[in-house]
Structures are given as structure tokens and as C-alpha cells.
Design an enzyme around this catalytic site. Structure first.
Site, short mmCIF file in Angstrom:
data_model
loop_
_atom_site.label_atom_id
_atom_site.label_comp_id
_atom_site.label_asym_id
_atom_site.label_seq_id
_atom_site.Cartn_x
_atom_site.Cartn_y
_atom_site.Cartn_z
NE ARG A 88 -3.67 2.50 0.68
CZ ARG A 88 -3.49 3.71 0.13
NH1 ARG A 88 -2.49 3.92 -0.72
NH2 ARG A 88 -4.30 4.70 0.41
CG HIS A 91 -1.25 6.02 2.50
ND1 HIS A 91 -0.54 4.85 2.49
CD2 HIS A 91 -2.20 5.87 3.46
CE1 HIS A 91 -1.02 4.01 3.39
NE2 HIS A 91 -2.04 4.62 4.01
CG HIS A 93 -5.02 8.09 6.58
ND1 HIS A 93 -5.38 7.67 5.33
CD2 HIS A 93 -4.35 7.05 7.16
CE1 HIS A 93 -4.97 6.42 5.16
NE2 HIS A 93 -4.35 6.02 6.25
CD GLU A 98 -3.47 2.90 8.34
OE1 GLU A 98 -3.72 3.67 7.39
OE2 GLU A 98 -2.58 2.03 8.30
CG HIS A 137 0.98 5.27 7.26
ND1 HIS A 137 0.30 6.46 7.44
CD2 HIS A 137 0.02 4.36 6.93
CE1 HIS A 137 -0.99 6.29 7.23
NE2 HIS A 137 -1.18 5.02 6.92
CD GLU A 160 -6.72 3.13 2.83
OE1 GLU A 160 -5.63 2.81 2.32
OE2 GLU A 160 -6.80 3.79 3.88
#
Length: 386
Positions: A88, A91, A93, A98, A137, A160
Site C-alpha cells: 500500500r 500515503h 490521512h 489509522e 506511512h 481509504e
């Protein structure tokens, strides 16, 4: 728990596996004139088959936000799977922290804090991580077997798929600016992909942690990793509960985690949480959850492996294991500390005569009610009151 005969003597009836107060002469408090009492909305959702999903060769993700699961205003969830070599992408948020619990396989994460410190950690089944809002992260599958983990976010409005990803940002910034920022030739930057990667496929991550581009970056002093499965459980005749709050996991400043097991036929007693909403994910087994929302509003819903449930703050509820195997439930609370009030403990904290007057009972009978929190009652556990 009380037997059916004893329940009847107390003015209670055991029906369909749960207990209801019987008071023929009692009436619900009248609603205000002109007001309308809405019935309880659905509070169970099949996250693994959610319409909100992303699928690609390197992995999959399905989510439950207020779009798919309207009742869950305070917590959103994502079930994510990564194949070997899958990651993943980098990125962050902007509106939610998270949290995650590893269900299968192994996962490696990197995270950077605003003070410039960084951490690289490896996680396996039973581990949780927590990244505060805004911390950059990445998540990566380790080894040659797929991994599966559940993500939780402290806002039900978070998606997400609407997060801030590095490839999305770079691909939508002028190439000459990126070239200046990264010190790369312009012709190289112009060959970058023009779309967001989200879940990418790369080299299979090995057991040994690789060095960062800058190996001198100071490691973080705030651990992002905690092993929930190793928390000493609170044991009951019908199962167990493990709880991890901010007290045990200091960086986890907005959520509390719990891992609950109910044996076949067991039930989690009637209780409520004064300070938090409750979000559940069924890891194994099947059961029923019943919510009480005042004004005679009671609703029972079935759930099973891969489904989520939500209980609003202050709502009374209980859970039953209706299947042949253990019911294992992963739980998130929307507060950093754990608070609970149970029916048995509440009654035990009141005078005998007062409780007797509530139900029209002989005080001698009330004096034999449980004197402590039941927690999780086993199917075979019966206490006769003569």
C-alpha cells in the site's frame, strides 16, 4: 445466569436466547407531543462484500464508511489483503488516525512523524499498529505468503480511497517542480505514471529490514506496535476479553482495542459503554447482537465471519454465540480508555429493597441476585434461586 424458572420468579422471561423484562402493568414513558420515535436502524454490515472496494493484482481492499454503513459515524473500517510483493503505497490521512490488526500473514510498515523521526516495524497475527492523523506511512506484505489485516479509522466519514497518496500528488504536480524538489532530470520525471498507484506490486519483502535512503534518520521513540493477542485476558466461564487502551499503548490516543472470545452457547451480558461507540469485526464463528435504544426499541441481528457491527455510545446491548464453534470478535471503541457498566454490577450496587420495588419482588429473592459483574456467561452455567 438464572434458570428459566428463576427468571419467571423475578418477573423476567427467557425468550429466543435473551431476557426481557415483563411488567404487564408498566407503560413506556410517553413521547413528547408531536415527536416521532424512529426505530433502530440496521447495525450489521458485510464488509468483505462491500460495494466500496478496490481490486488489483497486488491486493484488494473493501471498506465500511458512512456511505456503506450509515450508522457508524465515528469509526470506518477497511479489510485489506496484500499478495507477496504487494504494498500500500506511501500515503497519509488528513482527518483520521489509522489503527490495524493483523489477521493473516506478516506486514511491514514505515512511518514518519512531524519531528522527522521514523520507524520500520514488522507485524504478525495478533499485532496492532496505530499511526496518528497526518503521519506518512506505508504497508507491505512480507515473504511469499499473502497477508490480511483490518484497518480502523477514528472517523466514519473517512474513506481509504480518498486518502493522500504520494503517486497521486506527484503525478498531478508540474514535472519541473518535482524535478527541482527531488533533484532528478526532467526527462526522468516526465516518464512517471500519470495515475495513482494505491496498491502496487514490487520485489518481495525479505525478513531482514532494509536500510532507508538516509540511514542516519533518528528512530522514533514512540512505539507504533503493540501485541494485543498477548494481553492477559479477563477470564469468564463463557469466554474471555483482552483490552488495550492508551494506558497500555500510549501512542493510541483516540481508540481502545479489545479481542473477545465467546464459547459455544455463551453470551456477553447486558451492558453499555458510557464514553464510546463500539465497532466490531467477526474474526470467527457466528452469533447475534441485540441493541437497546430506549423507548422500547430493541433490535437483534445475526452476524458471522467477515461482518461488522456497530453500537452507539450509551446503547444497551448483549451478544450471543449461536454457532457450534468459538465466536471471536475484534472490537474498537471510539475513546482512548475503556469504560463499561453491566446489568449485574448495576443492580448489585443498589439497595435490596429498591431493586425489589422496581420489579415487585420479595427482598429475600433480590438478595440472592449476582453480587458481581457476570461478563461472559457459559451455556451450562445456571444458578437456581429458591
Amino acid at each position: 445466569m438464572l434458570s428459566g424458572a428463576s427468571l419467571a420468579a423475578l418477573g423476567l422471561a427467557a425468550t429466543d436466547g435473551f431476557t426481557r423484562v415483563l411488567s404487564p402493568s408498566a407503560q413506556a414513558a410517553p413521547a413528547k407531543e408531536g415527536s416521532k420515535i424512529e426505530p433502530l436502524e440496521d447495525f450489521v454490515f458485510d464488509i468483505e462484500n462491500s460495494s466500496g472496494g478496490w481490486r488489483g493484482p497486488a491486493g484488494t481492499a473493501t471498506e465500511a464508511t458512512v456511505e456503506e454503513f450509515p450508522v457508524s459515524q465515528s469509526i470506518a473500517g477497511v479489510s485489506m489483503r496484500l499478495n507477496p510483493g504487494g504494498f500500500r503505497e506511501l500515503h497519509w490521512h488528513s482527518i483520521a488516525a489509522e489503527w490495524a490488526y493483523v489477521l493473516e500473514g506478516r506486514v511491514r510498515t514505515t512511518v514518519i512523524s512531524p519531528n522527522g523521526t521514523t520507524a520500520t516495524d514488522d507485524f504478525e497475527v495478533g499485532d496492532i499498529w496505530y499511526f496518528p492523523k497526518g503521519h506518512g506511512h506505508m504497508l507491505q506484505c512480507i515473504g511469499d505468503k499473502p497477508c490480511h489485516f483490518l484497518l480502523g479509522f477514528d472517523s466514519g466519514h473517512f474513506s481509504e480511497f480518498g486518502t493522500f497518496s504520494i503517486t497521486d500528488w506527484v503525478s498531478n504536480t508540474r514535472p519541473d517542480i518535482i524535478a527541482r524538489n527531488l533533484g532528478l532530470p526532467l526527462e526522468i520525471v516526465q516518464k512517471f505514471s500519470k495515475k495513482e498507484l494505491y496498491i502496487g506490486a514490487g520485489a518481495i519483502a525479505l525478513d531482514q529490514k532494509p536500510k532507508n535512503i538516509d540511514p542516519t534518520i533518528e528512530p522514533s521513540q514512540n512505539p507504533h506496535k503493540f501485541r494485543l493477542i498477548d494481553v492477559r485476558p479477563e477470564e469468564f466461564p463463557g469466554g474471555s476479553i483482552r483490552v488495550c487502551s492508551q494506558k497500555e499503548f500510549p501512542i493510541n490516543s483516540t481508540l481502545t482495542s479489545a479481542l473477545m472470545t465467546l464459547k459455544p452457547g455463551a453470551f456477553r451480558e447486558l451492558h453499555w459503554h458510557p464514553n464510546a461507540d463500539e465497532w466490531q469485526y467477526v474474526i470467527k464463528g457466528s452469533g447475534q447482537i441485540t441493541n437497546f435504544g430506549s423507548h422500547s426499541r430493541v433490535k437483534t441481528m445475526d452476524y458471522s465471519k467477515g461482518m461488522v457491527a456497530f453500537v452507539k455510545q450509551g446503547y444497551g446491548h448483549f451478544i450471543e454465540n449461536t454457532g457450534p464453534e468459538d465466536l471471536e470478535v475484534l472490537i474498537l471503541f471510539s475513546a482512548p480508555d475503556y469504560q463499561e457498566i453491566s446489568l449485574s454490577a448495576w443492580l448489585a450496587a443498589n439497595p435490596v429493597q429498591l431493586v425489589a420495588d422496581h420489579f415487585g419482588l420479595d427482598p429475600a429473592l433480590v438478595a440472592k441476585l449476582p453480587t458481581h459483574r457476570i461478563g461472559i456467561s457459559a451455556k451450562q452455567e445456571k444458578t437456581e434461586i429458591n
